[in-house]
Structure formats: C-alpha cells, structure tokens
Motif scaffolding. Sequence first.
Motif, PDB file in Angstrom:
ATOM      1  N   GLY A  79       1.005  -1.227  -0.148  1.00 35.54           N
ATOM      2  CA  GLY A  79      -0.054  -0.005  -0.086  1.00 35.54           C
ATOM      3  C   GLY A  79       0.872   1.121  -0.045  1.00 35.54           C
ATOM      4  O   GLY A  79       2.191   1.069  -0.008  1.00 35.54           O
ATOM      5  N   LEU A  80       0.213   2.230   0.035  1.00 38.04           N
ATOM      6  CA  LEU A  80       0.555   3.623  -0.130  1.00 38.04           C
ATOM      7  C   LEU A  80       1.035   4.182   1.245  1.00 38.04           C
ATOM      8  O   LEU A  80      -0.306   4.367   1.988  1.00 38.04           O
ATOM      9  CB  LEU A  80      -0.057   4.554  -1.076  1.00 38.04           C
ATOM     10  N   SER A  81       2.053   4.913   1.698  1.00 42.97           N
ATOM     11  CA  SER A  81       2.029   5.511   3.143  1.00 42.97           C
ATOM     12  C   SER A  81       2.471   7.009   2.883  1.00 42.97           C
ATOM     13  O   SER A  81       3.516   7.369   2.296  1.00 42.97           O
ATOM     14  CB  SER A  81       3.116   5.050   4.107  1.00 42.97           C
ATOM     15  N   VAL A  82       1.567   8.048   3.185  1.00 39.43           N
ATOM     16  CA  VAL A  82       1.672   9.216   2.858  1.00 39.43           C
ATOM     17  C   VAL A  82       2.005  10.185   4.274  1.00 39.43           C
ATOM     18  O   VAL A  82       1.403   9.733   5.016  1.00 39.43           O
ATOM     19  CB  VAL A  82       0.308   9.864   2.276  1.00 39.43           C
ATOM     20  N   GLU A  83       2.962  10.705   3.956  1.00 43.06           N
ATOM     21  CA  GLU A  83       3.744  11.468   5.222  1.00 43.06           C
ATOM     22  C   GLU A  83       2.742  12.674   5.747  1.00 43.06           C
ATOM     23  O   GLU A  83       2.413  12.320   6.850  1.00 43.06           O
ATOM     24  CB  GLU A  83       4.834  12.090   4.875  1.00 43.06           C
ATOM     25  N   ALA A  84       1.989  13.282   4.893  1.00 40.27           N
ATOM     26  CA  ALA A  84       1.148  14.140   5.575  1.00 40.27           C
ATOM     27  C   ALA A  84      -0.163  13.745   5.808  1.00 40.27           C
ATOM     28  O   ALA A  84      -0.976  14.446   6.583  1.00 40.27           O
ATOM     29  CB  ALA A  84       0.659  15.309   4.221  1.00 40.27           C
ATOM     30  N   LEU A  85      -0.568  12.210   5.766  1.00 39.87           N
ATOM     31  CA  LEU A  85      -1.655  11.611   6.345  1.00 39.87           C
ATOM     32  C   LEU A  85      -1.177  10.694   7.491  1.00 39.87           C
ATOM     33  O   LEU A  85      -1.669   9.594   7.815  1.00 39.87           O
ATOM     34  CB  LEU A  85      -2.163  10.671   5.164  1.00 39.87           C
ATOM     35  N   ASN A  86       0.138  10.786   7.981  1.00 35.59           N
ATOM     36  CA  ASN A  86       0.603  10.010   9.156  1.00 35.59           C
ATOM     37  C   ASN A  86       0.771   8.644   8.788  1.00 35.59           C
ATOM     38  O   ASN A  86       0.392   7.628   9.552  1.00 35.59           O
ATOM     39  CB  ASN A  86      -0.373  10.389  10.466  1.00 35.59           C
ATOM     40  N   GLY A  87       0.958   8.543   7.666  1.00 37.62           N
ATOM     41  CA  GLY A  87       1.291   7.091   7.114  1.00 37.62           C
ATOM     42  C   GLY A  87       0.218   6.431   6.672  1.00 37.62           C
ATOM     43  O   GLY A  87       0.488   5.273   5.889  1.00 37.62           O
ATOM     44  N   MET A  88      -1.139   6.893   6.568  1.00 33.78           N
ATOM     45  CA  MET A  88      -2.082   6.415   5.889  1.00 33.78           C
ATOM     46  C   MET A  88      -2.255   6.618   4.286  1.00 33.78           C
ATOM     47  O   MET A  88      -1.579   7.492   4.062  1.00 33.78           O
ATOM     48  CB  MET A  88      -3.539   6.982   6.657  1.00 33.78           C
ATOM     49  N   PRO A  89      -2.992   5.701   3.533  1.00 34.94           N
ATOM     50  CA  PRO A  89      -3.663   4.807   3.917  1.00 34.94           C
ATOM     51  C   PRO A  89      -3.121   3.587   4.458  1.00 34.94           C
ATOM     52  O   PRO A  89      -3.934   2.807   4.829  1.00 34.94           O
ATOM     53  CB  PRO A  89      -4.553   4.601   2.600  1.00 34.94           C
ATOM     54  N   GLY A  90      -1.887   3.392   4.140  1.00 31.88           N
ATOM     55  CA  GLY A  90      -1.212   2.170   4.648  1.00 31.88           C
ATOM     56  C   GLY A  90      -1.895   0.978   4.362  1.00 31.88           C
ATOM     57  O   GLY A  90      -2.404   0.577   3.350  1.00 31.88           O
ATOM     58  N   VAL A  91      -2.148   0.064   5.379  1.00 32.31           N
ATOM     59  CA  VAL A  91      -2.962  -1.138   5.203  1.00 32.31           C
ATOM     60  C   VAL A  91      -4.141  -1.323   4.680  1.00 32.31           C
ATOM     61  O   VAL A  91      -4.832  -2.092   4.428  1.00 32.31           O
ATOM     62  CB  VAL A  91      -2.708  -2.304   6.324  1.00 32.31           C
ATOM     63  N   ARG A  98       5.275  18.912   1.078  1.00 29.92           N
ATOM     64  CA  ARG A  98       4.913  18.126   1.829  1.00 29.92           C
ATOM     65  C   ARG A  98       4.009  16.717   1.351  1.00 29.92           C
ATOM     66  O   ARG A  98       3.281  16.163   1.903  1.00 29.92           O
ATOM     67  CB  ARG A  98       4.020  18.773   3.186  1.00 29.92           C
ATOM     68  N   LEU A  99       4.171  16.428   0.184  1.00 29.67           N
ATOM     69  CA  LEU A  99       3.775  15.339  -0.323  1.00 29.67           C
ATOM     70  C   LEU A  99       4.467  14.221  -0.595  1.00 29.67           C
ATOM     71  O   LEU A  99       4.287  13.139  -1.301  1.00 29.67           O
ATOM     72  CB  LEU A  99       3.141  15.875  -1.878  1.00 29.67           C
ATOM     73  N   GLY A 100       5.397  13.824   0.271  1.00 27.31           N
ATOM     74  CA  GLY A 100       6.229  12.682   0.422  1.00 27.31           C
ATOM     75  C   GLY A 100       5.379  11.400   0.634  1.00 27.31           C
ATOM     76  O   GLY A 100       4.598  11.452   1.328  1.00 27.31           O
ATOM     77  N   ALA A 101       6.021  10.428  -0.021  1.00 25.23           N
ATOM     78  CA  ALA A 101       5.128   9.222   0.450  1.00 25.23           C
ATOM     79  C   ALA A 101       5.853   8.104  -0.258  1.00 25.23           C
ATOM     80  O   ALA A 101       7.082   8.408  -0.585  1.00 25.23           O
ATOM     81  CB  ALA A 101       3.664   9.232  -0.702  1.00 25.23           C
ATOM     82  N   ALA A 102       5.358   6.881   0.164  1.00 25.02           N
ATOM     83  CA  ALA A 102       6.248   5.820  -0.233  1.00 25.02           C
ATOM     84  C   ALA A 102       5.364   4.395  -0.368  1.00 25.02           C
ATOM     85  O   ALA A 102       4.261   4.372   0.495  1.00 25.02           O
ATOM     86  CB  ALA A 102       7.281   5.266   0.740  1.00 25.02           C
ATOM     87  N   ARG A 140      10.564  -1.378  -0.288  1.00 24.59           N
ATOM     88  CA  ARG A 140       9.972  -0.001   0.001  1.00 24.59           C
ATOM     89  C   ARG A 140      10.468   0.811  -1.102  1.00 24.59           C
ATOM     90  O   ARG A 140      11.686   0.985  -1.505  1.00 24.59           O
ATOM     91  CB  ARG A 140      10.533   0.719   1.253  1.00 24.59           C
ATOM     92  N   MET A 141       9.385   1.737  -1.796  1.00 22.62           N
ATOM     93  CA  MET A 141       9.911   2.657  -2.892  1.00 22.62           C
ATOM     94  C   MET A 141       9.503   3.962  -2.373  1.00 22.62           C
ATOM     95  O   MET A 141       8.127   4.594  -2.559  1.00 22.62           O
ATOM     96  CB  MET A 141       9.152   2.148  -4.190  1.00 22.62           C
ATOM     97  N   PRO A 142      10.130   4.791  -2.093  1.00 19.35           N
ATOM     98  CA  PRO A 142      10.115   6.288  -1.804  1.00 19.35           C
ATOM     99  C   PRO A 142       9.828   7.285  -2.649  1.00 19.35           C
ATOM    100  O   PRO A 142      10.252   6.834  -3.913  1.00 19.35           O
ATOM    101  CB  PRO A 142      11.125   6.638  -0.812  1.00 19.35           C
ATOM    102  N   GLY A 143       8.882   8.191  -2.447  1.00 18.30           N
ATOM    103  CA  GLY A 143       8.903   9.009  -3.657  1.00 18.30           C
ATOM    104  C   GLY A 143       8.027  10.219  -3.108  1.00 18.30           C
ATOM    105  O   GLY A 143       7.840  10.657  -2.240  1.00 18.30           O
ATOM    106  N   ARG A 144       7.275  10.922  -4.232  1.00 22.42           N
ATOM    107  CA  ARG A 144       6.527  11.892  -3.656  1.00 22.42           C
ATOM    108  C   ARG A 144       4.946  11.912  -4.580  1.00 22.42           C
ATOM    109  O   ARG A 144       5.049  11.371  -5.747  1.00 22.42           O
ATOM    110  CB  ARG A 144       6.895  13.222  -3.997  1.00 22.42           C
ATOM    111  N   LEU A 145       3.951  12.364  -4.214  1.00 22.51           N
ATOM    112  CA  LEU A 145       2.793  12.600  -5.114  1.00 22.51           C
ATOM    113  C   LEU A 145       2.636  13.593  -5.793  1.00 22.51           C
ATOM    114  O   LEU A 145       2.943  14.595  -5.591  1.00 22.51           O
ATOM    115  CB  LEU A 145       1.482  12.501  -4.189  1.00 22.51           C
ATOM    116  N   VAL A 146       1.919  13.571  -7.096  1.00 20.06           N
ATOM    117  CA  VAL A 146       1.481  14.640  -7.944  1.00 20.06           C
ATOM    118  C   VAL A 146       0.061  15.040  -7.778  1.00 20.06           C
ATOM    119  O   VAL A 146      -0.898  14.027  -7.174  1.00 20.06           O
ATOM    120  CB  VAL A 146       1.741  14.397  -9.148  1.00 20.06           C
ATOM    121  N   ARG A 147      -0.481  15.948  -8.066  1.00 19.55           N
ATOM    122  CA  ARG A 147      -1.973  16.233  -7.836  1.00 19.55           C
ATOM    123  C   ARG A 147      -2.915  15.877  -8.840  1.00 19.55           C
ATOM    124  O   ARG A 147      -4.114  15.621  -8.529  1.00 19.55           O
ATOM    125  CB  ARG A 147      -2.138  17.859  -7.604  1.00 19.55           C
TER     126      ARG A 147
END
Length: 196
Positions: free
Chosen positions: A74-86, A116-120, A139-146
Amino acid sequence: MSRILLASRNAKKLAELRRILGPALPGLEVVGLADVDPYPEAPESGATFADNALIKAREGLLHTGLPSVADDSGLSVEALNGMPGVLSARWAGRHGDDAANLRLVLDQLADVPDERLGAAFECAVAYVDVDRELLSAGRMPGRLVREPRGDNGFGYDPIFVPDGHARTSAELSVAEKDAISHRGQALRAMAELLVR
C-alpha cells in the motif's frame, strides 16, 4: 517445489510475480486463486502489511495444500501520518475501487503544500509451506502529484513519482517499474530466501 500459489485474484500481481520469480526459480509454475478450487478468503485484518500477507499465505496453504505466496502492499503518505497504509485498497470504502481511492487521497491532500507530499509504496511478501514461513519487504520512496498521469500499473501508480524519476509509476515501462518497485524488491528478496 514445482507449483506455488499466489494467493491473489489480481491478474497484474500474478503477472508481476511470474516475471520476477520466474527467472530466479526456473521450472516453477505460479498459479493464482482463479486456478484452484474456490475457498472462503479470510479478511485482511492485520495491523501491518506483514500480518496481512501471512494471513493470505496461510489460508492458501490450508485450503489448497500448495506452498503459498501472498503480498500486502500500500501507499503511506507522510502528510496523512502513514495512511492509507494497510487500508490502501479500501481507503474509499469499497475494496479495489482504485479510482475512488485515488480521488479520496488527492482530496485529503488538497490543502497540503507540494513540498509535504512525500510518500512511499511499501510491500510485505509472505511464503508459507508445511515446514516454514518466510517474510520479505520492499519500499519505494517518492512523492505524490496532484493529477493522475499514465496508464501502466494500478492503484495509486498514476499519482506517485518514485525518487530519482520525473514520471509517475504509471508512466514507467513494466521493466522500469519492476526494477525499482516495492513489490519487485520484496519478491526478489523472497526468491533469494527460497533458493537458499
């Protein structure tokens, strides 16, 4: 071991597993849930990706007798405190509604600054047979686009740009994505464990 079950109905995951495990484990036939007698699938109730991968792999072995591999990712979004995660596959409420999940994440990040759109993307792969249980991770780190870009991949791929790339995961070729993806990393690590 000549036959192994991928405890998933996702055809894209099955193709990915065959591409990555095939060269590492020649002679191995990978079958999916569509290739075996149906059985009741346990809910993914684990707190972590590893928990959910183990649940699915154990169920596969229990119901088919075949050594089983399962992943949870799944996707872990830094600005969402790691959610949506599992909860990534059912973030918008219905399991596997990729478009709704993607829209909800983008809506939740509407007021978050671009920096602040960092994610993994994260993945755990479990292997279970009658003698052992193995786990690997990627784990594949990156960032989100809109705005979604690209038609390859699935899930959140169209809004995720891996570190070191300018294109989204959905704009990468299959070979490019396999080389860096969270699932590719976890599957290659699992292949190394299986040949030991």
